[in-house]
Scaffold this motif. Structure first.
Motif, PDB file in Angstrom:
ATOM      1  N   ASN A  57       0.047  -0.484   3.542  1.00 29.99           N
ATOM      2  CA  ASN A  57       1.323  -0.781   3.313  1.00 29.99           C
ATOM      3  C   ASN A  57       1.975  -0.603   1.799  1.00 29.99           C
ATOM      4  O   ASN A  57       1.156  -0.221   1.050  1.00 29.99           O
ATOM      5  N   ALA A  58       3.247  -0.871   1.641  1.00 27.32           N
ATOM      6  CA  ALA A  58       3.633  -0.674   0.200  1.00 27.32           C
ATOM      7  C   ALA A  58       2.868  -1.377  -0.760  1.00 27.32           C
ATOM      8  O   ALA A  58       2.748  -0.858  -1.930  1.00 27.32           O
ATOM      9  N   GLU A  62      -2.145   3.595  -2.039  1.00 28.09           N
ATOM     10  CA  GLU A  62      -2.211   4.479  -3.178  1.00 28.09           C
ATOM     11  C   GLU A  62      -2.741   5.692  -3.040  1.00 28.09           C
ATOM     12  O   GLU A  62      -3.497   5.884  -2.227  1.00 28.09           O
ATOM     13  N   THR A  76       2.024   4.936  -5.980  1.00 29.03           N
ATOM     14  CA  THR A  76       2.053   4.033  -4.859  1.00 29.03           C
ATOM     15  C   THR A  76       3.046   4.649  -3.778  1.00 29.03           C
ATOM     16  O   THR A  76       3.762   5.696  -4.056  1.00 29.03           O
ATOM     17  N   LEU A  77       3.225   4.042  -2.691  1.00 23.75           N
ATOM     18  CA  LEU A  77       4.132   4.438  -1.563  1.00 23.75           C
ATOM     19  C   LEU A  77       5.587   4.409  -2.237  1.00 23.75           C
ATOM     20  O   LEU A  77       6.192   5.124  -1.664  1.00 23.75           O
ATOM     21  N   ASP A  78       5.830   3.375  -2.826  1.00 22.80           N
ATOM     22  CA  ASP A  78       7.078   3.110  -3.373  1.00 22.80           C
ATOM     23  C   ASP A  78       7.491   4.325  -4.432  1.00 22.80           C
ATOM     24  O   ASP A  78       8.722   5.086  -4.360  1.00 22.80           O
ATOM     25  N   GLU A  79       6.644   4.915  -5.113  1.00 16.20           N
ATOM     26  CA  GLU A  79       6.889   5.809  -6.178  1.00 16.20           C
ATOM     27  C   GLU A  79       7.115   7.167  -5.306  1.00 16.20           C
ATOM     28  O   GLU A  79       7.518   8.167  -5.623  1.00 16.20           O
ATOM     29  N   ARG A  81       8.202   7.551  -2.231  1.00 24.20           N
ATOM     30  CA  ARG A  81       9.513   7.365  -1.684  1.00 24.20           C
ATOM     31  C   ARG A  81      10.732   7.648  -2.733  1.00 24.20           C
ATOM     32  O   ARG A  81      11.708   8.122  -2.368  1.00 24.20           O
ATOM     33  N   GLU A  82      10.406   7.654  -4.075  1.00 17.26           N
ATOM     34  CA  GLU A  82      11.577   7.613  -5.029  1.00 17.26           C
ATOM     35  C   GLU A  82      11.447   9.248  -5.315  1.00 17.26           C
ATOM     36  O   GLU A  82      12.679   9.754  -5.696  1.00 17.26           O
TER      37      GLU A  82
END
Length: 222
Positions: A57-58, A62, A76-79, A81-82
């Motif tokens: 998950n988030a 990685e 990362t997953l958030d990176e 997504r951005e």
């Protein structure tokens, strides 16, 4: 009858998601491989070469990028997504014969990622590894730089589920679906193509739909 029909329309998405979840859970623990032959509500079939695959998950995911790049690193997953996202709608074609029309994939262009990390002049191919610990794939650098090759985060306008290779998978629009590695965890630039899991077992390294593996399916991309 009208009431029953309306109830069916309302409940269908929930039933489909339930079926997909059940098949995913069973197939992950099925040593016979029989469940991999069963299509889910969307027409897909579940394939895994590992007896089980961990969930990410988030907080735990990685993507590592290395090899012949100027700036090795990880995302990362958030990176992911951005970063700018690209949406592609194509048919999905499996080398075993089944096809799912007009499937939407959304994610980061692989070419954009490679440009960001800097491709060294001696690089000629890209190798992909997965967090199932077994699966791998490869593309030539020219193939990897196509606009229709994505590091995918969403499918059919929803976050990519674990059973479909989430949270991140590779998507190679013009090639048979075995080239679109699930559970993507590593991207490594290499000098030459290193045959992936299925290529070592006889599948074509250049898995173009309709031009490889002895099949004549209609192409999924130009």
């Amino acid at each position: 009858m009208l009431g029953l029909g309306a109830a069916g329309l309302v409940s269908a998405p929930y039933l489909q998601r339930g079926t997909e979840s059940a098949l995913s859970a069973v197939s992950g623990k099925d040593p016979t491989g029989v469940t991999e032959l069963l299509p889910n509500g969307g027409g897909f079939r579940y394939y895994s070469v590992a007896s089980s695959v961990p969930h990410r998950n988030a907080g735990t995911y990685e993507l590592r990028v290395g090899g012949l790049v100027e700036k090795p690193g990880r995302l990362t997953l958030d990176e992911l997504r951005e970063l700018p996202q690209q949406r592609i709608v194509r048919d999905v074609q499996c080398v075993t014969g089944w096809r799912v029309p007009s499937t939407a994939f959304e994610g980061v262009r692989l070419s954009d990622l490679l440009d960001a990390f800097g491709v060294r002049p001696e690089a000629g191919a890209v190798r992909f590894t997965c967090f199932d610990g077994i699966y791998s794939e490869s593309l030539t650098l020219k193939q990897a730089m196509r606009d229709d090759v994505l590091v995918t985060l969403r499918m059919n306008d929803e976050p990519l589920s674990h059973s479909h290779g989430g949270p991140v998978r590779l998507y190679v629009a013009p090639m048979y679906f075995y080239k679109s590695a699930k559970w993507l965890s590593g991207i490594r630039l290499t000098r030459e193509v290193q045959p992936g899991y299925w290529e070592k077992r006889g599948y074509a390294v250049d898995g173009w739909v309709g031009r490889s593996n002895g099949r004549d399916d209609a192409p999924t991309a130009a």
